[in-house]
Write a protein that holds these residues in place. Structure first.
Motif, PDB file in Angstrom:
ATOM      1  N   ASP A   1      18.761  42.947  36.196  1.00  0.00           N
ATOM      2  CA  ASP A   1      18.338  43.055  34.804  1.00  0.00           C
ATOM      3  C   ASP A   1      19.084  42.118  33.862  1.00  0.00           C
ATOM      4  N   GLY A   2      19.984  41.306  34.421  1.00  0.00           N
ATOM      5  CA  GLY A   2      20.690  40.332  33.604  1.00  0.00           C
ATOM      6  C   GLY A   2      21.863  40.886  32.830  1.00  0.00           C
ATOM      7  N   VAL A   3      22.195  42.157  33.048  1.00  0.00           N
ATOM      8  CA  VAL A   3      23.306  42.786  32.335  1.00  0.00           C
ATOM      9  C   VAL A   3      24.557  42.751  33.206  1.00  0.00           C
ATOM     10  N   ASP A   4      25.611  42.186  32.672  1.00  0.00           N
ATOM     11  CA  ASP A   4      26.885  42.139  33.390  1.00  0.00           C
ATOM     12  C   ASP A   4      27.680  43.395  33.046  1.00  0.00           C
ATOM     13  N   ARG A   5      27.609  44.379  33.921  1.00  0.00           N
ATOM     14  CA  ARG A   5      28.279  45.657  33.673  1.00  0.00           C
ATOM     15  C   ARG A   5      29.732  45.679  34.133  1.00  0.00           C
ATOM     16  N   PHE A   6      30.183  44.606  34.761  1.00  0.00           N
ATOM     17  CA  PHE A   6      31.561  44.540  35.250  1.00  0.00           C
ATOM     18  C   PHE A   6      32.105  43.147  34.929  1.00  0.00           C
ATOM     19  N   PRO A   7      32.371  42.883  33.645  1.00  0.00           N
ATOM     20  CA  PRO A   7      32.714  41.520  33.230  1.00  0.00           C
ATOM     21  C   PRO A   7      34.042  41.033  33.820  1.00  0.00           C
ATOM     22  N   GLN A   8      34.031  39.796  34.225  1.00  0.00           N
ATOM     23  CA  GLN A   8      35.233  39.104  34.663  1.00  0.00           C
ATOM     24  C   GLN A   8      36.043  38.696  33.440  1.00  0.00           C
ATOM     25  N   LEU A   9      37.353  38.902  33.489  1.00  0.00           N
ATOM     26  CA  LEU A   9      38.238  38.487  32.406  1.00  0.00           C
ATOM     27  C   LEU A   9      38.766  37.093  32.730  1.00  0.00           C
ATOM     28  N   GLU A  10      38.278  36.118  32.006  1.00  0.00           N
ATOM     29  CA  GLU A  10      38.634  34.742  32.333  1.00  0.00           C
ATOM     30  C   GLU A  10      40.104  34.447  32.069  1.00  0.00           C
ATOM     31  N   TRP A  11      40.731  35.171  31.135  1.00  0.00           N
ATOM     32  CA  TRP A  11      42.150  34.923  30.883  1.00  0.00           C
ATOM     33  C   TRP A  11      43.005  35.354  32.078  1.00  0.00           C
ATOM     34  N   VAL A  12      42.466  36.263  32.870  1.00  0.00           N
ATOM     35  CA  VAL A  12      43.157  36.635  34.107  1.00  0.00           C
ATOM     36  C   VAL A  12      42.866  35.607  35.200  1.00  0.00           C
ATOM     37  N   SER A  13      41.600  35.254  35.360  1.00  0.00           N
ATOM     38  CA  SER A  13      41.211  34.297  36.402  1.00  0.00           C
ATOM     39  C   SER A  13      41.938  32.966  36.256  1.00  0.00           C
ATOM     40  N   ASN A  14      42.167  32.545  35.023  1.00  0.00           N
ATOM     41  CA  ASN A  14      42.811  31.268  34.766  1.00  0.00           C
ATOM     42  C   ASN A  14      44.329  31.371  34.682  1.00  0.00           C
ATOM     43  N   GLY A  15      44.860  32.574  34.882  1.00  0.00           N
ATOM     44  CA  GLY A  15      46.254  32.817  34.556  1.00  0.00           C
ATOM     45  C   GLY A  15      47.248  32.645  35.683  1.00  0.00           C
ATOM     46  N   ILE A  16      48.517  32.702  35.297  1.00  0.00           N
ATOM     47  CA  ILE A  16      49.658  32.780  36.209  1.00  0.00           C
ATOM     48  C   ILE A  16      50.520  33.931  35.706  1.00  0.00           C
ATOM     49  N   ALA A  17      50.818  34.898  36.571  1.00  0.00           N
ATOM     50  CA  ALA A  17      51.511  36.118  36.147  1.00  0.00           C
ATOM     51  C   ALA A  17      52.952  36.144  36.648  1.00  0.00           C
TER      52      ALA A  17
ATOM     53  N   SER B   1      53.725  30.320  48.723  1.00  0.00           N
ATOM     54  CA  SER B   1      53.455  30.275  47.282  1.00  0.00           C
ATOM     55  C   SER B   1      52.332  29.301  46.961  1.00  0.00           C
ATOM     56  N   THR B   2      52.230  28.207  47.707  1.00  0.00           N
ATOM     57  CA  THR B   2      51.135  27.267  47.471  1.00  0.00           C
ATOM     58  C   THR B   2      49.796  27.916  47.779  1.00  0.00           C
ATOM     59  N   LEU B   3      49.726  28.677  48.860  1.00  0.00           N
ATOM     60  CA  LEU B   3      48.496  29.409  49.153  1.00  0.00           C
ATOM     61  C   LEU B   3      48.167  30.392  48.032  1.00  0.00           C
ATOM     62  N   LEU B   4      49.182  31.068  47.542  1.00  0.00           N
ATOM     63  CA  LEU B   4      48.963  32.052  46.485  1.00  0.00           C
ATOM     64  C   LEU B   4      48.400  31.392  45.225  1.00  0.00           C
ATOM     65  N   TYR B   5      48.842  30.173  44.936  1.00  0.00           N
ATOM     66  CA  TYR B   5      48.393  29.462  43.745  1.00  0.00           C
ATOM     67  C   TYR B   5      47.044  28.764  43.941  1.00  0.00           C
ATOM     68  N   THR B   6      46.547  28.711  45.161  1.00  0.00           N
ATOM     69  CA  THR B   6      45.279  28.014  45.398  1.00  0.00           C
ATOM     70  C   THR B   6      44.137  28.949  45.778  1.00  0.00           C
ATOM     71  N   LEU B   7      44.379  30.256  45.783  1.00  0.00           N
ATOM     72  CA  LEU B   7      43.340  31.235  46.078  1.00  0.00           C
ATOM     73  C   LEU B   7      42.755  31.804  44.788  1.00  0.00           C
ATOM     74  N   PRO B   8      41.552  32.389  44.837  1.00  0.00           N
ATOM     75  CA  PRO B   8      40.992  33.005  43.623  1.00  0.00           C
ATOM     76  C   PRO B   8      41.902  34.104  43.094  1.00  0.00           C
ATOM     77  N   GLY B   9      41.942  34.243  41.771  1.00  0.00           N
ATOM     78  CA  GLY B   9      42.760  35.260  41.147  1.00  0.00           C
ATOM     79  C   GLY B   9      44.004  34.667  40.536  1.00  0.00           C
ATOM     80  N   THR B  10      44.853  35.533  39.997  1.00  0.00           N
ATOM     81  CA  THR B  10      46.077  35.075  39.361  1.00  0.00           C
ATOM     82  C   THR B  10      47.267  35.290  40.288  1.00  0.00           C
ATOM     83  N   PRO B  11      48.055  34.234  40.569  1.00  0.00           N
ATOM     84  CA  PRO B  11      49.250  34.409  41.391  1.00  0.00           C
ATOM     85  C   PRO B  11      50.329  35.133  40.600  1.00  0.00           C
TER      86      PRO B  11
END
Length: 755
Positions: free
Chosen positions: A265-281, A618-628
């Motif tokens: 239906d085109g509704v994103d009911r589980f939005p991705q937070l881009e500030w997390v996807s692009n982040g380093i924690a 650590s390099t693997l952690l920084y190159t996988l999807p998500g925030t390291p």
């Protein structure tokens, strides 16, 4: 590629049959359908009327009430009573322990459809409360079930019917559009995936009313594969999935026989937070990070649990920053770290590329770790004032750094005002039902008198089924988000009573007020049920970091074994969830990663090999999807063995560091920043052999990450085209094609130049 019209759909299935659609391969090369032409210009409205395919194909119905779990087959049992009047019929057999499964009457036929694994089954019908004696002749001399495959003695002078269930020898498709593992919105694209048995699919196409999209082989493991397509928009569309099996059989994965097309239906009911996807924690244990104000250090001793606990005469201690570890180090040896100390180090954290800080508990509590909260609405004075906390948040936000706090809804400390009231007044206390008291009066700290976390008397368990408790806790979470925090890490959510409803309400109320807030649950295992859009955005991904990446970096897992485990991992979660992954290897609850890699304990000098393995991991952690996620001090090469009084929590000694490791972490941040594909949601496997595993990153497979955990170099055949080295820095800029030598205990990151 988009194609329009019913005629094209027919051509599509013909193309599938003739092999004109590239199947993709274990190397992960998906190809557009060369036999079809994009004719979308003929349809300016942007859509077509989706119709069922024609020709010789097998429909697989996967929608509600239609599909069986993988490995099971739908089997129909029927009974036609003729002119007899029958009030009830049920099915009993070896498949259900001879229990009673009611059948339904429809147009004169009693019927039930069940899902069975391949095999031989005996059964009988139970009609009007009576067993049929002989299933071969019990219907007026005729078979009771006309579809029976045979009969067998029942041991009582009668006959059971026999049904032989043959499993499909070809394709079995797993697809549930309600599960983000199969349909999600990630990086502003709609991602559709199917699961199949290993090696059973040659090619697949997502057929929609807006065009067709070639699916590609994305992931695999010992017994299964994931095929994937992405639609480059998020809007409504209808669809089904056309599949060609490895032996050329044509299949169509459909919804139901009555409503054959799936509908998004085109509704994103589980939005991705881009500030997390692009982040380093970066995780901070406040008492052991940095002491910015020595005047508040003694305040830690005033509310320590030992002053309340009536079963001990031990007392807390306040130590200087470099004092040795004592047996109280875990919980009751304080060093004076505080909020001002964190604010002082924000420029340092920014130099590491940190965009997310995760704080261990900072609210009034009775220990150095803070998981025994006394007041969920009050900052612990040992960490400073609320004015200093607000200054810290403002300074962090000014640098583009967001902050999440630790939330403990399962239990609190014995110094909590509600628990003290229960201890004092018993059943007369209005908070009696906040806890689970077995006997009263009791002594504080006596875990036999009341329910505590893991039986620990200093951590009385909260009754989260009590509406007052729930309101108190969720209210506290909202209070601190309103104050300025950006997200919540939740302690032991799996142990919270009525956890599904509790966290559903928490999410609903948090997202209703702060839709961009990040919710992370402390779950240590592969547990996709927690991230379906109704509870958490992500989990603390020990299942990825410790079970897979750490053991691969140690050399315990081959590249092939590690990749297969990663296949199961990434197949289990939606791409939106993977993109928000809280990806860590160690924390305050584990030994330090460098120690786990053979570097030694606190005070030792790590070997060169352990440092190289840390760089690999650590390099693997920084190159996988998500925030390291980095636990404080790992970037400085710190060591610490959990089994020695939790020495991994020892204060950071800021005058010393392993500069080689520190420079490495800073370089990783630069790599992630300058390589957008490494911040995307998509991963796709390429190859694995020996100590090597290689995977693509980016929506066009534009980056290839190649790791080798073995002590000897290995050669890897590269995908077609030219590739430029972007990591490690000493090889940056080199152009490769054909094959590459992968260094021992190392990682190469390559960027596609062109075909």
């Amino acid at each position: 590629m988009k194609v329009k019209g019913l005629a094209v759909i027919v051509l599509l299935l013909a193309a599938l049959a003739s092999g004109c659609v590239s199947p993709g391969s274990s190397t992960g090369t998906g190809t557009e359908m060369s036999s079809l032409t994009d004719i979308s210009a003929q349809y300016p409205s942007g859509g077509i009327r989706l119709e069922l395919p024609r020709g010789n194909y097998t429909p697989l119905y996967l929608g509600p009430g239609e599909a069986c779990p993988p490995g099971r087959v739908p089997v129909v049992f029927r009974y036609v009573p003729g002119n007899e009047s029958v009030g009830s019929v049920s099915l009993r057999g070896s498949f259900n322990g001879w229990a009673e499964w009611p059948m339904e009457l429809n147009n004169g036929t009693w019927r039930i459809e069940i899902c069975l694994a391949p095999g031989r089954y005996e059964y009988k019908y139970f009609i009007d409360g009576q067993w049929v004696k002989d299933m071969a002749t019990g219907n007026g001399g005729n078979p009771v079930d006309p579809d029976a495959d045979g009969y067998a003695d029942d041991g009582y002078g009668g006959k059971n019917a026999v049904r032989i269930v043959n499993g499909r020898q070809g394709v079995e498709i797993e697809f549930d559009p309600g599960n983000p593992a199969y349909l999600s919105v990630a990086d502003n694209r709609t991602v559709v995936r199917i699961g199949v048995k290993l090696g059973t699919v040659r090619s697949a196409v997502l057929v929609t009313d807006g065009g067709n999209y070639t699916m590609e082989l994305q992931l695999w493991w010992d017994s299964g594969e994931i095929w994937r397509a992405e639609v480059p928009f998020v809007k409504p569309f209808s669809y089904y999935i056309a599949v060609t099996s490895a032996d050329g059989e044509l299949l169509a994965a459909l919804n139901t026989s009555e409503s054959p097309f799936f509908r998004f239906d085109g509704v994103d009911r589980f939005p991705q937070l881009e500030w997390v996807s692009n982040g380093i924690a970066y995780q901070i244990f406040p008492d052991r990070f940095n002491n910015g104000d020595e005047s508040n250090d003694p305040l830690a001793l005033q509310t320590d649990e030992f002053w309340f606990n009536e079963l001990t005469d031990e007392r807390p201690i306040l130590s200087d920053w470099s004092d040795p570890i004592t047996p109280l180090h875990c919980c009751h040896q304080y060093f004076g770290g505080d909020i001002r100390g964190i604010t002082e180090k924000l420029d340092y954290l920014q130099s590491l590329g940190v965009t997310i800080i995760y704080l261990n508990p900072i609210f009034l509590a009775g220990s150095a770790h803070g998981y025994d909260v006394y007041d969920y609405y009050r900052l612990d004075p040992q960490f400073g004032t609320e004015e200093e906390l607000r200054e810290f948040l403002d300074e962090a936000h000014r640098r583009g750094i967001r902050v999440i706090f630790d939330f403990v809804p399962n239990h609190n400390g014995i110094g909590h005002w509600a628990f003290l009231d229960v201890a004092s007044r018993g059943r007369e206390s209005p908070y009696w039902d906040w806890y689970f008291v077995k006997e009263w009066p009791f002594r504080l700290g006596d875990g036999n008198a009341y329910l505590g976390w893991w039986g620990i008397g200093s951590l009385p368990k909260l009754n989260t089924t009590n509406p007052e408790v729930r309101e108190y806790l969720i209210g506290a979470a909202l209070y601190w988000l309103d104050f300025g925090f950006d997200g919540i890490r939740v302690d032991v959510p799996n142990e919270v009573l009525d956890s599904k409803e509790f966290f559903r309400e928490l999410r609903e109320r948090v997202k209703g007020r702060h839709p961009d807030a990040y919710l992370v649950g402390e779950i240590w295992t592969l547990s996709p049920e927690w991230v379906q859009g109704d509870r958490f955005d992500s989990l603390m991904n020990y299942a990825l970091g410790r079970e897979i990446l750490l053991n691969y970096a140690r050399g315990y897992l081959s590249g092939e074994a590690a990749m297969k485990m990663m296949g199961r991992y990434y197949a289990s979660y939606g791409e939106n969830v993977a993109a928000m992954g809280f990806n860590l290897v160690d924390s305050h609850d584990t030994s330090r990663v460098l120690t786990d890699l053979g570097g030694g304990s606190l005070g030792d000098v790590p070997s060169n090999e352990s440092v190289q393995r840390l760089k690999l991991l650590s390099t693997l952690l920084y190159t996988l999807p998500g925030t390291p996620v980095t636990f404080q001090g790992d970037e400085r090469g710190l060591l610490g063995n959990k089994n020695h009084h939790d020495e991994q929590r020892y204060p950071i000694q800021w005058d010393t560091a392993n500069w080689e490791v520190l420079d490495h972490y800073r370089a990783l941040a630069e790599l992630r920043e300058k390589t957008p594909a490494l911040r995307s949601s998509k991963i796709r496997f390429y190859r694995a052999s020996g100590g090597v595993m290689a995977f693509f990153r980016g929506h066009d497979d534009e980056v290839l990450v190649v790791a080798n955990s073995w002590r000897k170099p290995a050669e890897l055949e590269l995908p077609a085209g030219e590739w430029r080295v972007v990591w490690p820095e000493n090889r940056s800029g080199a152009v490769l094609s054909g094959a590459v030598e992968v260094p021992p205990v190392g990682v190469l990151v390559l960027e596609m130049i062109g075909p």
